[in-house]
Design a protein around this motif. Structure first.
Motif, PDB file in Angstrom:
ATOM      1  N   ALA A  83       8.758 -80.978  55.214  1.00  0.00           N
ATOM      2  CA  ALA A  83      10.222 -81.067  55.170  1.00  0.00           C
ATOM      3  C   ALA A  83      10.797 -80.061  54.184  1.00  0.00           C
ATOM      4  O   ALA A  83      11.829 -79.430  54.453  1.00  0.00           O
ATOM      5  CB  ALA A  83      10.650 -82.485  54.797  1.00  0.00           C
ATOM      6  N   HIS A  86      10.543 -76.553  55.753  1.00  0.00           N
ATOM      7  CA  HIS A  86      11.560 -76.383  56.807  1.00  0.00           C
ATOM      8  C   HIS A  86      12.971 -76.295  56.220  1.00  0.00           C
ATOM      9  O   HIS A  86      13.810 -75.555  56.744  1.00  0.00           O
ATOM     10  CB  HIS A  86      11.485 -77.520  57.827  1.00  0.00           C
ATOM     11  CG  HIS A  86      10.329 -77.393  58.761  1.00  0.00           C
ATOM     12  ND1 HIS A  86      10.335 -76.571  59.866  1.00  0.00           N
ATOM     13  CD2 HIS A  86       9.102 -77.990  58.743  1.00  0.00           C
ATOM     14  CE1 HIS A  86       9.181 -76.654  60.495  1.00  0.00           C
ATOM     15  NE2 HIS A  86       8.408 -77.508  59.836  1.00  0.00           N
ATOM     16  N   ALA A  87      13.226 -77.009  55.134  1.00  0.00           N
ATOM     17  CA  ALA A  87      14.565 -76.994  54.526  1.00  0.00           C
ATOM     18  C   ALA A  87      14.890 -75.668  53.856  1.00  0.00           C
ATOM     19  O   ALA A  87      16.058 -75.295  53.774  1.00  0.00           O
ATOM     20  CB  ALA A  87      14.691 -78.131  53.511  1.00  0.00           C
ATOM     21  N   GLU A 148      16.208 -86.984  53.454  1.00  0.00           N
ATOM     22  CA  GLU A 148      16.897 -85.925  52.716  1.00  0.00           C
ATOM     23  C   GLU A 148      15.898 -85.151  51.860  1.00  0.00           C
ATOM     24  O   GLU A 148      14.965 -85.723  51.316  1.00  0.00           O
ATOM     25  CB  GLU A 148      17.953 -86.570  51.825  1.00  0.00           C
ATOM     26  CG  GLU A 148      18.729 -85.622  50.947  1.00  0.00           C
ATOM     27  CD  GLU A 148      19.729 -86.365  50.061  1.00  0.00           C
ATOM     28  OE1 GLU A 148      20.770 -85.764  49.791  1.00  0.00           O
ATOM     29  OE2 GLU A 148      19.454 -87.500  49.628  1.00  0.00           O
ATOM     30  N   VAL A 149      16.133 -83.845  51.735  1.00  0.00           N
ATOM     31  CA  VAL A 149      15.357 -82.980  50.837  1.00  0.00           C
ATOM     32  C   VAL A 149      16.333 -82.427  49.808  1.00  0.00           C
ATOM     33  O   VAL A 149      17.391 -81.902  50.178  1.00  0.00           O
ATOM     34  CB  VAL A 149      14.686 -81.813  51.603  1.00  0.00           C
ATOM     35  CG1 VAL A 149      13.972 -80.882  50.642  1.00  0.00           C
ATOM     36  CG2 VAL A 149      13.730 -82.349  52.656  1.00  0.00           C
TER      37      VAL A 149
END
Length: 153
Positions: A83, A86-87, A148-149
């Motif tokens: 994640a 990717h963020a 959420e990140v």
């Protein structure tokens, strides 16, 4: 801090003793922490476990959720790292980028909060991915999906 009084500890049979610590400031004032914590050696690393509440009843309620996250930490860490990658990348990450991120981003803290969500804090072990003093945090829902990140300091 010296040995905490019993009213500031919570014992979990499988994880150990969580403590709500405090710190004495230079002026003598006592600063009470707003969470219960415990450090365990897991997978060869010291990992902080947090119950993000000052209320002992609420902390006890969060224990099963935290226990489940500790048991599933490998899968959660894998999803958290992916994640984060990717963020913070514009293009889909390559296999090499993901492999490097899995090696470089290490699990540091697992926190359970009042919404029964889990937050994994990761450490950038090589300093190439985040500025010094900053780290990624990944929040998971009660179903262990990424919510959420964020980057924290």
């Amino acid at each position: 801090m010296t040995t905490p009084p019993p009213d500031r500890t919570i014992t979990d049979e499988s994880l150990g003793v969580f403590v709500r610590e405090w710190q004495l400031l230079l002026d003598g004032e006592r600063l009470d922490f707003s969470f219960y914590s415990l450090t365990l050696e897991l997978d060869g690393r010291n990992i902080a476990l947090l119950l993000d509440t000052a209320d002992p009843a609420e902390a006890r309620r969060l224990l099963p959720r935290l226990r489940r996250a500790v048991e599933n930490r490998a899968a959660l860490k894998q999803r958290a790292v992916e994640a984060v990658v990717h963020a913070f990348t514009e293009d889909p990450p390559t296999t090499d980028e993901l492999t490097e991120a899995h090696a470089d981003l290490l699990l540091d803290t697992i926190a359970a909060d009042g919404d029964d969500e889990i937050v994994l804090h990761l450490t950038d072990s090589c300093g190439k991915h985040f500025l010094d003093g900053y780290w990624p945090a990944v929040r998971f829902t009660t179903q262990d999906t990424v919510l959420e990140v964020t980057v924290e300091a």
